[in-house]
Enzyme design. Structure first.
Site, PDB file in Angstrom:
ATOM      1  N   ARG A 297      37.955  -2.972  41.972  1.00 56.44           N
ATOM      2  CA  ARG A 297      38.570  -3.493  40.737  1.00 56.44           C
ATOM      3  C   ARG A 297      39.922  -2.809  40.509  1.00 56.44           C
ATOM      4  O   ARG A 297      40.012  -1.819  39.776  1.00 56.44           O
ATOM      5  CB  ARG A 297      37.667  -3.218  39.535  1.00 56.44           C
ATOM      6  N   ARG A 333      40.257  -6.775  45.096  1.00 58.53           N
ATOM      7  CA  ARG A 333      40.475  -7.866  44.148  1.00 58.53           C
ATOM      8  C   ARG A 333      41.807  -7.649  43.470  1.00 58.53           C
ATOM      9  O   ARG A 333      42.103  -6.552  42.994  1.00 58.53           O
ATOM     10  CB  ARG A 333      39.371  -7.890  43.095  1.00 58.53           C
ATOM     11  N   GLU A 432      33.570 -17.373  39.369  1.00 55.79           N
ATOM     12  CA  GLU A 432      33.082 -16.822  38.107  1.00 55.79           C
ATOM     13  C   GLU A 432      33.382 -17.741  36.928  1.00 55.79           C
ATOM     14  O   GLU A 432      33.093 -17.418  35.785  1.00 55.79           O
ATOM     15  CB  GLU A 432      33.644 -15.415  37.870  1.00 55.79           C
ATOM     16  N   ASN A 455      28.979 -11.709  36.140  1.00 57.74           N
ATOM     17  CA  ASN A 455      29.240 -11.186  34.796  1.00 57.74           C
ATOM     18  C   ASN A 455      29.977 -12.226  33.963  1.00 57.74           C
ATOM     19  O   ASN A 455      29.653 -12.483  32.812  1.00 57.74           O
ATOM     20  CB  ASN A 455      30.089  -9.911  34.862  1.00 57.74           C
ATOM     21  N   ASP A 456      30.990 -12.799  34.582  1.00 56.81           N
ATOM     22  CA  ASP A 456      31.742 -13.835  33.874  1.00 56.81           C
ATOM     23  C   ASP A 456      31.078 -15.203  34.005  1.00 56.81           C
ATOM     24  O   ASP A 456      31.047 -15.965  33.049  1.00 56.81           O
ATOM     25  CB  ASP A 456      33.184 -13.896  34.398  1.00 56.81           C
ATOM     26  N   ARG A 466      30.023 -11.688  26.933  1.00 55.33           N
ATOM     27  CA  ARG A 466      29.317 -10.640  27.674  1.00 55.33           C
ATOM     28  C   ARG A 466      29.330  -9.276  26.994  1.00 55.33           C
ATOM     29  O   ARG A 466      28.573  -8.394  27.358  1.00 55.33           O
ATOM     30  CB  ARG A 466      29.873 -10.530  29.108  1.00 55.33           C
ATOM     31  N   CYS A 503      29.344 -10.083  43.453  1.00 50.20           N
ATOM     32  CA  CYS A 503      29.755  -8.750  43.029  1.00 50.20           C
ATOM     33  C   CYS A 503      29.527  -8.518  41.548  1.00 50.20           C
ATOM     34  O   CYS A 503      29.915  -7.497  41.008  1.00 50.20           O
ATOM     35  CB  CYS A 503      31.218  -8.503  43.403  1.00 50.20           C
TER      36      CYS A 503
END
Ligand code: PEP
Ligand code: MG
Length: 578
Positions: A297, A333, A432, A455-456, A466, A503
């Site tokens: 990240r 990323r 995502e 997550n997204d 979230r 991920c």
């Protein structure tokens, strides 16, 4: 008392409460005579000097523990200490009004903060927090009180706060902060992700933990189950001491897995890699036995800083991670700024819906000056290991084409300059956003791999923020809608001959491992701490069985049913799991 929150980072801690920002003080207006003036001015100067030393001390400790980058967060505080306008204002009013310096300083500070709060410039507005913090430190020196801070706590404590930002979390003193618990926040907030990176047990979204505990009291934080226990009796303490020992034994029992391959009993191999936020996590990646890095990240470059990371600085960081991970790969990323991550530094106004706003690839394509620097740095670093490039928050194929076009331009530039780079560097899209999942067949033509960002993806497909603890019960990774999207992305990836990873946090949650394995996921990428247990599950089952379980899960109607079913199957197949 038992408080239920959201598990953010696993493990158990028992310790004394430290409530962040609860220190109270009173300032009394005391008149002085002209004769007292030099003494008051000297007290003020002393307080400034002591505060400066205090900050420098904190910087030094953070720098030793987490690296210089993290220490730089306090540069803004030092600037406030040197602000001539503030200092001269205090001295002028002191002479004019003849009242004690703490009273004058407090008043000047309040005016100063309210002036900052009103300015248009978002960046300056954000500095109010720094001014408040430094002002409090100076006042406590003037009042002869010592402020306890996270950085100079001498004993092991459990930090309780209303909220901690990702940068607060990063500056926690790992040796002394043994756990934390907050009123707000969600499981996949970047504060929770940072807690996992630091391997500190944490519970978030407890709603009112700050009101339920007293400083200095003993509490238990059960990060694995999202529980906080206040005023524990002897029996509960003994039970959790035992749990701590069991967790430590279990973790130790998993170390033998470190060098074993991640393969099912019937020989189906999957890639198990790590998510990292900062290069300092590299030793943890190795010690937990990951096969490379499935998500770096990079936006964490923006943590604790006000300027832009240069090409050289990024190149050094990417090269370092590439070299340390080789021959395994690192998926870098590109900047996923926005949402709950670091936009304030970039002077971008607050948005109503930051997670659906100007962020990630949208921001990078609009700011090619920033994006191109990062692409060049990654390409240059690709000559030193195996790097792959991944774009966040792709919602349609145009974005992907545009990003790849810029990448092509950077490659041409480097060729012209005779700078070496990996000519075959793979590119991938994060899946995502639901529109990306539904057009995966179109996107697949432009990239070499997909990585599903659950997550997204969950928050967008279920319309559930979230980081909002109030609706955390709706944030269901096993919701049939989410599982169908995941399965379809994997199927399309395989039909079009590209590999598909995941991920998001779901990839590191043991409850879902059998389902994801059964869907044919090629790569699981998760926080290093989750790696051993996921490997243990995968090594304990047959791929065929996982496929049957995954198919059966798809016939169920609700997220709760699916999760219960998956948990039951997991207990049956891997009974010795914690
Ligand atoms: C995701 O959305 O699943 C993801 C991995 O990215 P981030 O958590 O950084 O948004
Ligand atoms: Mg994401």
């Amino acid at each position: 008392m038992l408080l239920k929150g959201i598990p953010a980072s696993p493990g158990v801690a028992i310790g004394k409460v430290f409530i962040l920002d609860s220190e109270a003080y009173t300032i009394i207006r005391r008149e002085i005579s002209e004769r007292d003036l030099p003494r008051e001015i000297a007290r003020f100067e002393d307080a400034l000097i002591q505060t400066r030393q205090e900050i420098l001390g904190i910087q030094e400790r953070i720098s030793e523990q987490l690296g210089i980058k993290h220490a730089e967060i306090f540069n803004a505080h030092l600037l406030v200490l040197e602000d001539r306008t503030l200092i001269e204002d205090v001295i002028a009013r002191l002479k004019k009004e003849l009242v004690c310096v703490e009273y004058v300083f407090d008043d000047v500070l309040k005016n100063y903060m309210s002036a900052f709060q009103k300015v248009e410039d978002e960046y300056l507005r954000e500095r109010v927090a720094d001014i408040r913090d430094i002002g409090k430190r100076i006042l406590l020196h003037l009042l002869g009180k010592k402020r306890e801070t996270l950085a100079d706590i001498g004993e092991k404590v459990i930090v309780i706060a209303y909220d901690l930002s990702p940068s607060d979390t990063a500056s926690l003193h790992k040796k002394n902060v043994i756990a934390f618990a907050t009123d707000i926040g969600g499981k996949t907030s970047h504060t929770a992700i940072m807690a996992k990176a630091l391997e500190i047990p944490a519970v978030v979204g407890l709603k009112s933990v700050t009101k339920s505990v007293k400083s200095g009291a003993t509490i238990i934080v059960d990060g694995s189950n999202g529980l906080v226990i206040t005023d524990p009796d002897q029996e509960t303490l003994a039970k959790y001491e035992q749990a701590k020992t069991k967790i430590a034994e279990f973790d130790a029992s998993l170390t033998h897995l470190r060098d074993l391959p991640c393969v099912t009993r019937d020989g189906h191999q999957v890639h198990l890699s790590a998510n990292i936020e900062i290069p300092d996590e590299m030793p943890s990646v190795k010690s937990h036995g990951a096969n490379g890095i499935g998500l770096y990240r990079t936006e964490f470059f923006y943590l604790d800083r006000v300027d832009f990371p240069t090409e050289e600085e990024q190149y050094e960081a990417y090269k370092n991670v590439a070299e340390k991970t080789a021959p395994d790969y690192v998926v870098i990323r590109t900047f996923d700024l926005g949402g709950d991550k670091f936009m304030s530094q970039l002077k971008i106004p607050k948005e109503m819906n930051p997670f659906m706003g100007w962020r990630a690839i949208r921001f990078c394509l609009a700011r090619p000056d920033i994006f191109k620097v990062q692409l060049r740095a990654i390409l240059r670093a690709s000559a030193h290991g195996k790097l792959k490039i991944m774009y966040p928050m792709i919602s349609g194929v145009e974005e992907l084409r545009e990003a790849n076009k810029l990448l092509g331009e950077m490659k041409d530039e480097l060729r012209r300059e005779n700078v070496p780079f990996d000519q075959n560097v793979e590119t991938g899209a994060m899946i995502e956003v639901p529109s990306a999942a539904m057009t995966a067949d179109i996107l697949a033509r432009e990239v070499d791999f997909f990585s599903i960002g659950t997550n997204d993806l969950i928050q967008y497909s279920l319309a559930v923020d979230r980081v909002n603890e109030k609706i955390a019960y709706l944030y269901e990774p096993a919701h049939p809608a989410v599982l169908r999207l995941i399965k379809s992305v994997i199927d399309i990836g395989h039909k079009t001959n590209i590999w598909v990873g995941m991920c998001g946090e779901m990839a590191g949650d043991p409850v879902f491992t059998l389902l994801l394995l059964g869907f044919g996921l090629d790569e699981f990428s998760t926080s290093p701490v989750n790696i051993p247990v996921i490997k243990q599950i995968i090594r304990s089952v047959d791929y065929k069985t996982a496929q049957q379980i995954a198919n059966e899960a798809l016939t169920l109607s609700t997220g709760t049913e699916i999760e219960e079913f998956a948990a039951r199957k997991l207990r049956e197949l891997v009974p010795d799991l914690q």
